[in-house]
Design a protein around this motif. Structure first.
Motif, mmCIF file in Angstrom:
data_model
loop_
_atom_site.group_PDB
_atom_site.id
_atom_site.type_symbol
_atom_site.label_atom_id
_atom_site.label_comp_id
_atom_site.label_asym_id
_atom_site.label_seq_id
_atom_site.Cartn_x
_atom_site.Cartn_y
_atom_site.Cartn_z
ATOM 1 N N ASN A 152 0.827 -1.117 0.236
ATOM 2 C CA ASN A 152 -0.148 -0.271 -0.110
ATOM 3 C C ASN A 152 0.954 1.461 0.118
ATOM 4 O O ASN A 152 1.012 1.953 0.821
ATOM 5 C CB ASN A 152 -0.762 0.095 1.306
ATOM 6 C CG ASN A 152 -1.511 0.795 1.348
ATOM 7 O OD1 ASN A 152 -1.999 1.834 -0.394
ATOM 8 N ND2 ASN A 152 -2.556 1.596 1.810
ATOM 9 N N PRO A 153 1.459 1.476 -1.195
ATOM 10 C CA PRO A 153 2.774 3.133 -1.479
ATOM 11 C C PRO A 153 2.001 3.533 -1.251
ATOM 12 O O PRO A 153 0.768 4.162 -1.728
ATOM 13 C CB PRO A 153 3.166 2.539 -2.336
ATOM 14 C CG PRO A 153 2.679 1.468 -3.022
ATOM 15 C CD PRO A 153 1.635 0.662 -2.155
ATOM 16 N N SER A 154 2.233 5.515 -0.262
ATOM 17 C CA SER A 154 1.916 6.721 -0.660
ATOM 18 C C SER A 154 3.119 7.352 -0.531
ATOM 19 O O SER A 154 4.069 6.386 0.095
ATOM 20 C CB SER A 154 0.577 6.589 -0.078
ATOM 21 O OG SER A 154 1.129 6.793 1.671
ATOM 22 N N ARG A 161 0.626 17.291 -9.208
ATOM 23 C CA ARG A 161 0.171 16.007 -9.242
ATOM 24 C C ARG A 161 -0.435 15.964 -10.638
ATOM 25 O O ARG A 161 -1.218 16.891 -10.751
ATOM 26 C CB ARG A 161 -0.505 15.260 -8.181
ATOM 27 C CG ARG A 161 0.341 14.526 -7.052
ATOM 28 C CD ARG A 161 -1.228 13.727 -6.078
ATOM 29 N NE ARG A 161 -0.392 13.904 -5.090
ATOM 30 C CZ ARG A 161 0.140 12.694 -3.957
ATOM 31 N NH1 ARG A 161 -0.035 11.401 -5.750
ATOM 32 N NH2 ARG A 161 0.362 12.378 -2.934
ATOM 33 N N GLU A 197 1.150 18.658 1.048
ATOM 34 C CA GLU A 197 0.715 17.496 2.131
ATOM 35 C C GLU A 197 1.414 17.450 2.657
ATOM 36 O O GLU A 197 2.771 18.633 3.030
ATOM 37 C CB GLU A 197 1.617 16.977 0.419
ATOM 38 C CG GLU A 197 0.057 16.621 -0.700
ATOM 39 C CD GLU A 197 0.499 15.233 -1.834
ATOM 40 O OE1 GLU A 197 0.961 14.345 -1.145
ATOM 41 O OE2 GLU A 197 -0.457 15.616 -2.645
ATOM 42 N N LEU A 198 1.398 17.470 4.549
ATOM 43 C CA LEU A 198 2.221 17.178 5.201
ATOM 44 C C LEU A 198 2.923 15.956 5.225
ATOM 45 O O LEU A 198 2.660 14.361 4.388
ATOM 46 C CB LEU A 198 0.797 17.027 6.596
ATOM 47 C CG LEU A 198 1.904 17.035 7.991
ATOM 48 C CD1 LEU A 198 2.835 18.282 8.198
ATOM 49 C CD2 LEU A 198 1.392 16.176 9.125
ATOM 50 N N LEU A 243 4.488 12.453 6.554
ATOM 51 C CA LEU A 243 4.804 11.560 7.096
ATOM 52 C C LEU A 243 5.782 11.423 7.954
ATOM 53 O O LEU A 243 5.785 11.297 8.783
ATOM 54 C CB LEU A 243 3.725 10.693 6.727
ATOM 55 C CG LEU A 243 2.324 11.021 6.186
ATOM 56 C CD1 LEU A 243 1.724 9.661 5.853
ATOM 57 C CD2 LEU A 243 1.714 11.875 7.103
ATOM 58 N N ALA A 263 8.580 13.684 7.776
ATOM 59 C CA ALA A 263 9.707 14.458 9.001
ATOM 60 C C ALA A 263 8.064 15.462 9.319
ATOM 61 O O ALA A 263 8.774 16.303 10.469
ATOM 62 C CB ALA A 263 9.791 16.239 7.621
#
Lengths: 249, 298
Positions: free
Chosen positions: A52-54, A60, A132-133, A135, A137
């Protein structure tokens, strides 16, 4: 400071040509590459080799299908989206720490990562999903308009443009000063009818999008008829004899 | 929006805590000594506990002090100031009441005003967001404030005030639901306005930008559980409004009835707050075809 500058004369930004974009995602990859190795925390991936890569991306490419109201076949529109460096940037004013700011000198919206607490409120305030936060850092990441390229005198001059623009093989991305009406990008916007995304949000984006041109349409006719017309009206000579002989049988 | 447990716990508990502090500051009830100690201990535990929970969703909580700097533009920064000032004012007031048997009237009024202002600032963090049409309305601060004060009144054992506030909070809650359901359409946000392709014709998402998920989808395009929304609304309303009213009317006033009423109130308010987030749709979902795909995903 999270107070927006009253005016920024120079408005650096992108003009994205939806007619030309082929949806190859080269800008996405170039952006991820440059911004992972340079400005601020790297753009991390989560579970990159798992099921489940993100990951964090600053740019984008969506693809949409549009059914022309005027008839004709549907159009596929590839749609790159990154920070629009809005004049009235709601992401800046909501920031409690002052990490989010808009530069007076060129209008670029940036995050000072050392001051970011990662509350995510700026991402909520952005209508475009441009923030986008990260995850790994725990800080907010966004398009910097490659601020570390465009003023970088260590780079050859042709490279002093954002990585996405430099890499686009279709020439669908243009970079320039949209505050100057005589700049190439401003003239392109005027000529092609460039538009804002979600104008009803009142954000006054700097980046503009150029609409896809309508597709060519064949004139209204029976497409088979030209192919069925007889080539010669009356046969002559041997063929005339053969024609008669066959009909007599 | 993603209903993060830390934010739900924070808004419910500190809302209740500041609601109670508002009443204590006004001298309702006028308490000193041990009685005051228990009232204030409860109020501070709720208010501070909630605030601590709110830091759990931060990426870098060690820098939280910087959140005091941008009060000129940021409601989150204003909330940090107001909550701290309210706690200091009410802390001094509580010290005087518990240890010196003094009720410092003016300080209490100030503390009550700051407590109310804190709840308003918290709610404005949500109400200011044009990107979430359901929240972007004056009913949102009214909704969170009336609930906070109603809960505070129950804990402060001010039955008459609590009954009135519960009725008002119930009406505001229903309005927030019913009017909120329509607001996204009313604002005219569509996939066509998001992409600017409306001049050509009707647009739909052909391909998302990636095969997996991302931060935006997890945080802002939450669709799980919306199908139970109507049931949860009924549960929330019954526990948050109807049962506390019944308890306050039917049982004699006292610690038992207050405890029972607040237990119902908390169950209902947690359900209502979960819906507050889960039902709120962010406009960024339009880029991901969320509105048109709702029937499929929901």
């Amino acid at each position: 400071m999270t107070q927006l500058p009253e005016t920024s004369e120079k408005k650096l930004g992108l003009v994205i040509d939806l007619d030309t974009c082929v949806g190859c995602h080269a800008c996405v990859t170039a952006c991820k590459g440059w911004n992972t190795e340079n400005y601020g925390a790297p753009l991390s991936d989560m579970d990159a080799y798992g099921s489940n890569p993100s990951g964090t991306f600053l740019n984008r490419v969506h693809s949409y299908e549009v059914e022309p109201r005027a008839g004709g076949c549907s159009q596929t529109v590839h749609f790159p989206k990154s920070c629009l460096h809005c004049d009235d940037a709601p992401c800046v004013t909501v920031c409690p720490t002052g990490a989010s700011y808009k530069r007076q000198e060129d209008g670029i919206v940036l995050v000072e990562e050392d001051a970011c607490i990662g509350c995510g409120l700026c991402a909520w305030a952005c209508p475009y999903g441009a923030r986008e936060l990260d995850l790994a850092a725990g800080v907010m990441k966004k398009c910097t308009l490659c601020v570390d390229r465009i003023y970088n005198e260590n780079l050859p001059e042709e490279d002093r443009i954002p990585a996405c623009v430099r890499t686009c093989p279709a020439g669908a991305r243009h970079f320039g000063d949209l505050g100057d009406p005589s700049s190439e990008v401003s003239m392109l916007v005027a000529e092609r009818g460039g538009f804002d995304l979600m104008p009803e949000q009142g954000t006054q984006p700097t980046n503009k999008y150029l609409p896809p041109r309508p597709k060519d349409q064949l004139p209204d006719m029976d497409v088979l008829s030209p192919a069925l017309e007889p080539v010669a009206g009356e046969p002559k000579g041997f063929l005339k004899w053969l024609d008669k002989a066959l009909e007599a049988i | 929006m993603h209903p993060a447990p830390s934010v739900i716990v924070f808004t419910v508990l500190s809302g209740l805590g500041f609601g109670l502090l508002s009443f204590l500051g006004l001298g309702l009830p006028q308490v000193t000594g041990w009685e005051a100690f228990f009232y204030f201990a409860l109020a501070f535990a709720l208010a501070v506990g909630g605030l601590v929970a709110s830091t759990f969703h931060l990426g870098n909580p060690q820098r939280a002090l910087k959140a005091f700097t941008q009060w000129k533009t940021s409601w989150l920064s204003r909330e940090a100031w107001l909550s701290s000032l309210a706690l200091v004012a009410m802390g001094l007031y509580a010290f005087a009441a518990v240890f010196l048997d003094i009720s410092a009237g003016l300080l209490g009024w100030l503390g009550a005003a700051l407590s109310v202002a804190t709840v308003v600032a918290t709610s404005m963090i949500y109400a200011q967001l044009m990107t979430v049409p359901r929240w972007n309305h004056w009913l949102t601060p009214l909704h969170l404030l009336t609930l906070s004060l109603a809960g505070g009144a129950i804990l402060a054992q001010q039955s008459a005030v609590a009954l009135a506030l519960l009725v008002v909070a119930g009406i505001v809650q229903i309005l927030h639901w019913v009017l909120g359901d329509r607001r996204f359409e009313e604002r005219g946000h569509t996939i066509e306005s998001a992409t600017g392709l409306g001049d050509i014709g009707a647009a739909r998402l052909f391909e998302p930008p990636h095969t997996g998920t991302n931060y935006l989808l997890k945080e802002m395009v939450h669709v799980v559980g919306r199908k139970h929304a109507q049931k949860l609304r009924v549960i929330a309303f019954v526990f948050m409004i109807v049962l506390p009213i019944a308890v306050l009317i039917l049982l004699p006033q006292g610690i038992v009835s207050a405890a029972l009423a607040i237990l119902c109130y908390l169950i209902g308010t947690f359900a209502s707050r979960w819906l507050f987030f889960a039902e709120a749709e962010h406009v960024v979902g339009l880029y991901y075809g969320a509105r048109s795909a709702q029937a499929v995903a929901g």
